[in-house]
Design an enzyme around this catalytic site. Structure first.
Site, mmCIF file in Angstrom:
data_model
loop_
_atom_site.group_PDB
_atom_site.id
_atom_site.type_symbol
_atom_site.label_atom_id
_atom_site.label_comp_id
_atom_site.label_asym_id
_atom_site.label_seq_id
_atom_site.Cartn_x
_atom_site.Cartn_y
_atom_site.Cartn_z
ATOM 1 N N THR A 128 0.811 -1.226 0.000
ATOM 2 C CA THR A 128 0.000 0.000 0.000
ATOM 3 C C THR A 128 0.843 1.274 0.000
ATOM 4 O O THR A 128 1.888 1.335 0.645
ATOM 5 C CB THR A 128 -0.908 -0.012 1.243
ATOM 6 O OG1 THR A 128 -1.690 -1.195 1.201
ATOM 7 C CG2 THR A 128 -1.836 1.188 1.287
ATOM 8 N N GLU A 129 0.344 2.276 -0.715
ATOM 9 C CA GLU A 129 1.002 3.593 -0.756
ATOM 10 C C GLU A 129 -0.049 4.678 -0.551
ATOM 11 O O GLU A 129 -1.254 4.392 -0.679
ATOM 12 C CB GLU A 129 1.694 3.784 -2.114
ATOM 13 C CG GLU A 129 2.803 2.776 -2.336
ATOM 14 C CD GLU A 129 3.537 2.985 -3.651
ATOM 15 O OE1 GLU A 129 3.182 3.924 -4.406
ATOM 16 O OE2 GLU A 129 4.468 2.205 -3.894
ATOM 17 N N ALA A 132 -2.145 4.521 -3.539
ATOM 18 C CA ALA A 132 -2.453 3.197 -4.099
ATOM 19 C C ALA A 132 -2.836 2.249 -2.969
ATOM 20 O O ALA A 132 -1.978 1.644 -2.332
ATOM 21 C CB ALA A 132 -1.243 2.647 -4.870
ATOM 22 N N ILE A 159 1.522 0.250 6.893
ATOM 23 C CA ILE A 159 2.210 -1.045 6.852
ATOM 24 C C ILE A 159 2.263 -1.654 8.251
ATOM 25 O O ILE A 159 2.785 -1.030 9.194
ATOM 26 C CB ILE A 159 3.645 -0.895 6.278
ATOM 27 C CG1 ILE A 159 3.606 -0.202 4.898
ATOM 28 C CG2 ILE A 159 4.347 -2.255 6.213
ATOM 29 C CD1 ILE A 159 2.771 -0.884 3.838
ATOM 30 N N ARG A 245 -5.849 -13.690 3.479
ATOM 31 C CA ARG A 245 -7.289 -13.422 3.672
ATOM 32 C C ARG A 245 -7.942 -14.560 4.463
ATOM 33 O O ARG A 245 -8.930 -14.345 5.151
ATOM 34 C CB ARG A 245 -7.979 -13.198 2.315
ATOM 35 C CG ARG A 245 -7.673 -11.810 1.767
ATOM 36 C CD ARG A 245 -8.113 -11.564 0.337
ATOM 37 N NE ARG A 245 -7.633 -10.236 -0.083
ATOM 38 C CZ ARG A 245 -7.516 -9.826 -1.329
ATOM 39 N NH1 ARG A 245 -7.852 -10.629 -2.323
ATOM 40 N NH2 ARG A 245 -7.060 -8.626 -1.610
ATOM 41 N N LYS A 269 -23.877 -16.041 32.355
ATOM 42 C CA LYS A 269 -23.771 -17.162 33.299
ATOM 43 C C LYS A 269 -23.388 -16.670 34.687
ATOM 44 O O LYS A 269 -23.631 -17.340 35.683
ATOM 45 C CB LYS A 269 -22.751 -18.181 32.794
ATOM 46 C CG LYS A 269 -23.294 -19.023 31.656
ATOM 47 C CD LYS A 269 -22.311 -20.092 31.257
ATOM 48 C CE LYS A 269 -22.958 -21.108 30.322
ATOM 49 N NZ LYS A 269 -21.977 -22.041 29.785
ATOM 50 N N GLU A 365 -6.248 -6.027 4.135
ATOM 51 C CA GLU A 365 -6.037 -7.153 3.199
ATOM 52 C C GLU A 365 -7.114 -7.259 2.128
ATOM 53 O O GLU A 365 -7.581 -8.347 1.776
ATOM 54 C CB GLU A 365 -5.837 -8.444 3.985
ATOM 55 C CG GLU A 365 -4.420 -8.413 4.507
ATOM 56 C CD GLU A 365 -4.049 -9.433 5.506
ATOM 57 O OE1 GLU A 365 -4.845 -10.354 5.714
ATOM 58 O OE2 GLU A 365 -2.971 -9.316 6.067
ATOM 59 N N GLY A 366 -7.480 -6.102 1.628
ATOM 60 C CA GLY A 366 -8.533 -6.005 0.629
ATOM 61 C C GLY A 366 -9.815 -5.643 1.349
ATOM 62 O O GLY A 366 -10.325 -6.457 2.128
ATOM 63 N N THR A 367 -10.309 -4.442 1.137
ATOM 64 C CA THR A 367 -11.556 -4.039 1.803
ATOM 65 C C THR A 367 -12.638 -5.052 1.433
ATOM 66 O O THR A 367 -12.507 -5.796 0.445
ATOM 67 C CB THR A 367 -12.010 -2.660 1.298
ATOM 68 O OG1 THR A 367 -12.282 -2.779 -0.110
ATOM 69 C CG2 THR A 367 -10.955 -1.586 1.533
#
Ligand code: COS
Length: 382
Positions: A128-129, A132, A159, A245, A269, A365-367
């Site tokens: 990731t940037e 991006a 990161i 994932r 309980k 890790e990917g929306t």
């Protein structure tokens, strides 16, 4: 034939992780979350490493525990009942780019650094940037070749282990004009000159997992640190994400959801006449829903893990699992807060923490939008 009987070895690992989570992680988790421990929790990670719980996938010859993905999933679930961020840290170490794409020489050099049981070392996956994120193919970090070296320049953001890793897998482009085909993976040692971390993100959840950006200013590495060939990077990154994932979102998500469910159950309980409370359907139906979705999520994680271990193409299934389990974790934790009311905001029943932790699972890790996209492409192309 389908069987759910765990092997003796799997039961042992599960039991060990469960004990570690209860005895070592849980007592610290709330303090770390609230920022009451100032230093990074190396002592906890050192204990995990000693027990073989920090690098579970690394080959034994390099000091790893040599576990298959299914057993790693079982262990991560238990660790995540203790704390999601700690379990996530173990997942990143247990399945990393050097294991996926490193050649023998690279594995020999770098895996022992990530499998050290005396002096733990962490891995970082840097894709990731600032410009991006979901569109991973548009990264701008550059790798310029000079003789038999590469010179890396650019910036990475969000990161995990960004400032504490010993071994980084960094994705950069060797030729912007080539788009995805120019993206290349590199191993960069944590002490490389020119690598400097940005600020530590003060996050809403998963606060035990360190997140920072970092800058690359003329970071020089030998060409022998390149993962695969020039242009292989995007595929390597996608391969790693495919498995993470299942591990970092799936197995960890089941554990976070279980923590919420188990705390809610413990509360009911403890506070009174269990029979009477269970007779109140406004409560018991919610608990039943929580348990049902946890069970379903675990089955997805185990099935994906088993397929990966058996080299059965898993395709879009891991994305399906990622968004389903993370949505489950958020829903279960939310229900827990609603059921417990004010109690859910206390150290004894930290349901609010699980909501904050679970939320990140829908993002990293990917929306869940990206993983729904990947999953639906897979489904509709069949
Ligand atoms: N394994 C191997 N190769 C893969 C792959 C996988 N799991 N997934 C994709 N690829 C390959 C494709 O086969 C394709 O190769 P060819 O061009 O040779 O056919 C290439 O990678 C490009 O794939 P695709 O066409 O699917 O790319 P898109 O740009 O359409 O979509 C998405 C890419 C959006 C799915 C990708 O950018 C993505 O996953 N983004 C999210 C990134 C992310 O998760 N970031 C979080 C970082 S860690 S917190």
């Amino acid at each position: 034939m389908i069987g759910f009987e765990l092997s003796g070895e799997q039961k042992q690992w599960q039991k060990k992780a469960q004990a570690f989570a209860q005895e070592e992680i849980k007592p610290l988790a709330w303090k770390i979350d609230k920022g009451l421990t100032r230093e990074y929790h190396w002592p906890l990670l050192a204990k995990m490493a000693k027990q073989g719980l920090l690098n579970m996938g690394g080959p034994e010859v390099y000091g790893g525990s040599g576990l298959d993905i299914l057993t790693i999933s079982m262990v991560l679930e238990e660790l995540a009942v203790g704390d999601g961020g700690i379990s996530f840290t173990a997942s990143l170490n247990s399945y990393n780019a050097v294991m996926i794409a490193g050649n023998e020489e690279q594995q020999k050099k770098f895996l022992p650094l990530l499998c050290d049981t005396e002096n733990p070392g962490l891995a970082a996956f840097a894709l990731t940037e600032p410009n991006a994120g979901s569109d991973a193919g548009s990264i701008r970090t550059e790798a310029r070749r000079e003789g038999n070296e590469y010179v890396l320049n650019g910036e990475k953001s969000f990161i995990s282990n960004g400032d504490v890793a010993r071994v980084y897998a960094i994705f950069a482009t060797v030729d912007k004009g080539k788009g995805i085909k120019g993206i290349t993976g590199f191993i960069v040692p944590g002490d490389a000159e020119g690598l400097s971390p940005g600020k530590i993100e003060d996050k809403m959840g998963f606060r035990s997992s360190r997140t920072t950006g970092f800058f690359l200013n003329d970071v020089r590495i030998p060409e022998t640190y390149r993962l695969g060939q020039e242009g292989d990077g995007f595929k390597i990154a996608m391969q790693e994400l495919e498995v993470l994932r299942v591990l970092s979102c799936g197995a960890v998500g089941v554990g976070v959801a279980r923590a919420a469910y188990e705390d809610a159950l413990r509360f009911f309980k403890t506070v009174g006449d269990a029979k009477k409370i269970m007779g109140q359907q406004a409560i018991s139906f919610h608990l039943a829903d929580m348990l049902a979705s946890i069970e379903a999520s675990r089955l997805m994680v185990w099935k994906n893990s088993w397929m990966l271990d058996n080299k059965i193409p898993v395709g879009a299934m891991t994305s399906l699992t990622k968004f389903y389990v993370s949505d489950t974790a958020v829903e279960v934790a939310n229900k827990g807060v609603q059921l417990l009311g004010h109690h859910a905001y206390t150290e004894q029943y930290p349901l609010e923490k699980y909501v904050r932790d679970a939320k990140l699972l829908q993002i990293y890790e990917g929306t869940n939008e990206i993983t729904r996209l990947v999953a639906s492409r897979g489904v509709f192309s069949n």
